[in-house]
Motif scaffolding. Structure first.
Motif, short mmCIF file in Angstrom:
data_model
loop_
_atom_site.label_atom_id
_atom_site.label_comp_id
_atom_site.label_asym_id
_atom_site.label_seq_id
_atom_site.Cartn_x
_atom_site.Cartn_y
_atom_site.Cartn_z
N GLY A 74 -45.44 30.15 5.06
CA GLY A 74 -44.23 29.66 4.43
C GLY A 74 -43.45 28.68 5.29
N LYS A 181 -39.75 31.96 3.77
CA LYS A 181 -40.23 30.99 2.79
C LYS A 181 -39.19 29.89 2.58
CE LYS A 181 -43.88 33.64 2.02
NZ LYS A 181 -45.24 33.24 2.39
N PHE A 182 -39.16 29.33 1.37
CA PHE A 182 -38.22 28.24 1.08
C PHE A 182 -36.76 28.68 1.19
CE2 PHE A 182 -41.98 26.45 -1.03
CZ PHE A 182 -41.91 25.13 -0.59
N GLU A 183 -36.50 29.96 0.97
CA GLU A 183 -35.12 30.45 1.02
C GLU A 183 -34.54 30.39 2.43
OE1 GLU A 183 -37.68 34.19 1.44
OE2 GLU A 183 -37.75 32.27 0.38
N PHE A 217 -43.68 24.62 -3.89
CA PHE A 217 -42.63 25.48 -4.44
C PHE A 217 -43.17 26.18 -5.69
CE2 PHE A 217 -38.91 26.47 -7.02
CZ PHE A 217 -38.05 27.03 -6.08
N ASP A 222 -40.47 31.82 -5.91
CA ASP A 222 -39.50 31.31 -4.94
C ASP A 222 -38.09 31.33 -5.49
OD1 ASP A 222 -41.23 30.75 -2.74
OD2 ASP A 222 -42.02 29.05 -3.84
N ARG A 225 -36.91 34.84 -5.07
CA ARG A 225 -36.55 35.13 -3.68
C ARG A 225 -35.21 34.50 -3.32
NH1 ARG A 225 -41.36 36.55 -0.61
NH2 ARG A 225 -40.30 35.88 1.28
#
Length: 392
Positions: A74, A181-183, A217, A222, A225
């Motif tokens: 990630g 991850k993206f968060e 993404f 995602d 999350r």
């Protein structure tokens, strides 16, 4: 800024590096690295488990640092690995740029100019023009969604909170993170803002080429999350950060300064000031144990009252005044229940004794809070009106 300095010299003086996280972006990776090399060789590429020709591409760049992660974990994890490496190499700042080609390395000077002109520690986020042709509507919506929650959690209004083109002050961002991850890019800017770091947008250019750009993404996973993270951050902001900030701002002032600046010299109307005081007194006496700060700030924001005044007067139930609050509540409640208890020292020190007459106390405290809030509100309104009249 010295106009005779080159960009590379400025970057060296700032002790800045560029971190490029990448995962299966072999079509655009070389272009991004070559663009950054025009400004600096302080580059850290984090290969997050790529399965394309990324390894072969990176082998041709001997002047940069490469971190290879065996399995894709990630973007957040890749950035965290990059930050750790940058700190180990004694860099003070890290500029992150995505490897999918949407960012222009030619915008690096914009970051340098803003960093050098800043008077405090700052985290810079590139502000993309999300209304330009070719940008997917879902990206624009996601950005607006993220902007709203960032504002709610920090009080800072930004136009772009999802851009990956950023400049981080490495010593001022949190030392520990909880997302991978993206968060992660949301967590880091929210918690940095909570730490007192200035977070602001700066204008950048952007290129959306559907033939080259590869996005990893995953809309459902995602977004879920990110929503969970925002839910947690909202609770932390309401229960801890906002009350903490109010307490800190209040402690910085002397009582004399508070009266002069927040009450007598307030730009609020007399009615708004008096209503703020009344709300604070009511919440401070009412039996909202443990939630008084949260409730008073939420109601003050909802009714657009003075939050500092409301919060301050909600502390009417401080320890020295607690006996008077309990006495007033029990005495008031005695008019509404049969077999009422009379206030005495045993009632104060023995919580079990108070529990036996909890109904009397609850009813009495609500009525007592209403009466005292009304009296404080009317009294402050009359005093402020008289004070303003004499000033004229």
């Amino acid at each position: 800024m010295n106009p005779n300095q080159s960009f590379s010299e400025r970057i060296e003086n700032l002790q800045l590096c560029v971190i490029i996280p990448t995962y299966n972006n072999h079509k655009t990776l070389s272009r991004v690295i070559d663009g950054v090399l025009q400004y600096t060789k302080n580059i850290i590429v984090v290969n997050d488990g790529s399965t394309d020709t990324t390894d072969e591409i990176l082998e041709s760049y001997h002047q940069i640092e490469v971190i290879k992660i065996g399995k894709n974990k990630g973007k957040g994890n890749a950035l965290r690995q990059g930050f750790n490496k940058a700190k180990h190499l004694n860099y003070q700042y890290a500029l992150t740029i995505d490897s999918d080609g949407q960012h222009y390395p030619t915008d690096i000077p914009v970051f340098l100019d803003n960093l050098e002109s800043s008077e405090m520690e700052v985290l810079l986020i590139g502000n993309r023009n999300m209304n330009q042709h070719g940008i997917p509507k879902k990206s624009s919506f996601g950005n607006k969604f993220s902007n709203f929650w960032f504002w709610f959690e920090t009080g800072i209004s930004l136009e772009d909170t999802q851009s990956g083109f950023r400049l981080y002050p490495l010593k001022s961002i949190p030392k520990r993170f909880y997302t991978n991850k993206f968060e992660f890019e949301i967590e880091v800017i929210v918690r940095s803002a909570w730490n007192g770091v200035e977070v602001k947008n700066i204008p950048i250019n952007i290129l959306y080429d559907p033939q080259e750009r590869v996005t990893h993404f995953r809309p459902f996973k995602d977004f879920t999350r990110i929503s969970i993270l925002n839910t947690i951050l909202v609770f932390i902001a309401l229960l801890h950060i906002k009350p903490r900030n109010f307490i800190r701002s209040f402690k910085k002032k002397s009582f004399k300064d508070f009266i002069r600046e927040d009450i007598l010299s307030s730009t609020d109307s007399t009615l708004k000031t008096a209503s703020s005081i009344a709300l604070g007194v009511f919440i401070g006496i009412a039996p909202f144990w443990g939630f008084q700060t949260l409730i008073v700030l939420a109601l003050a924001a909802y009714f657009r009252l003075n939050k500092i005044l409301a919060f301050t007067f909600s502390n009417i139930s401080i320890p020295p005044l607690i006996p008077f609050v309990i006495w007033g509540s029990l005495e008031t409640g005695s008019f509404f229940v049969s077999n009422p208890v009379k206030f005495n020292l045993e009632t104060l020190v023995n919580f079990q004794e108070l529990q036996k007459h909890i109904v009397q106390y609850l009813i009495g405290s609500l009525v007592f809070a209403t009466v005292m809030g009304f009296l404080f509100g009317v009294g402050s309104y009359l005093l402020l009106s008289l004070w303003k009249k004499t000033r004229k």
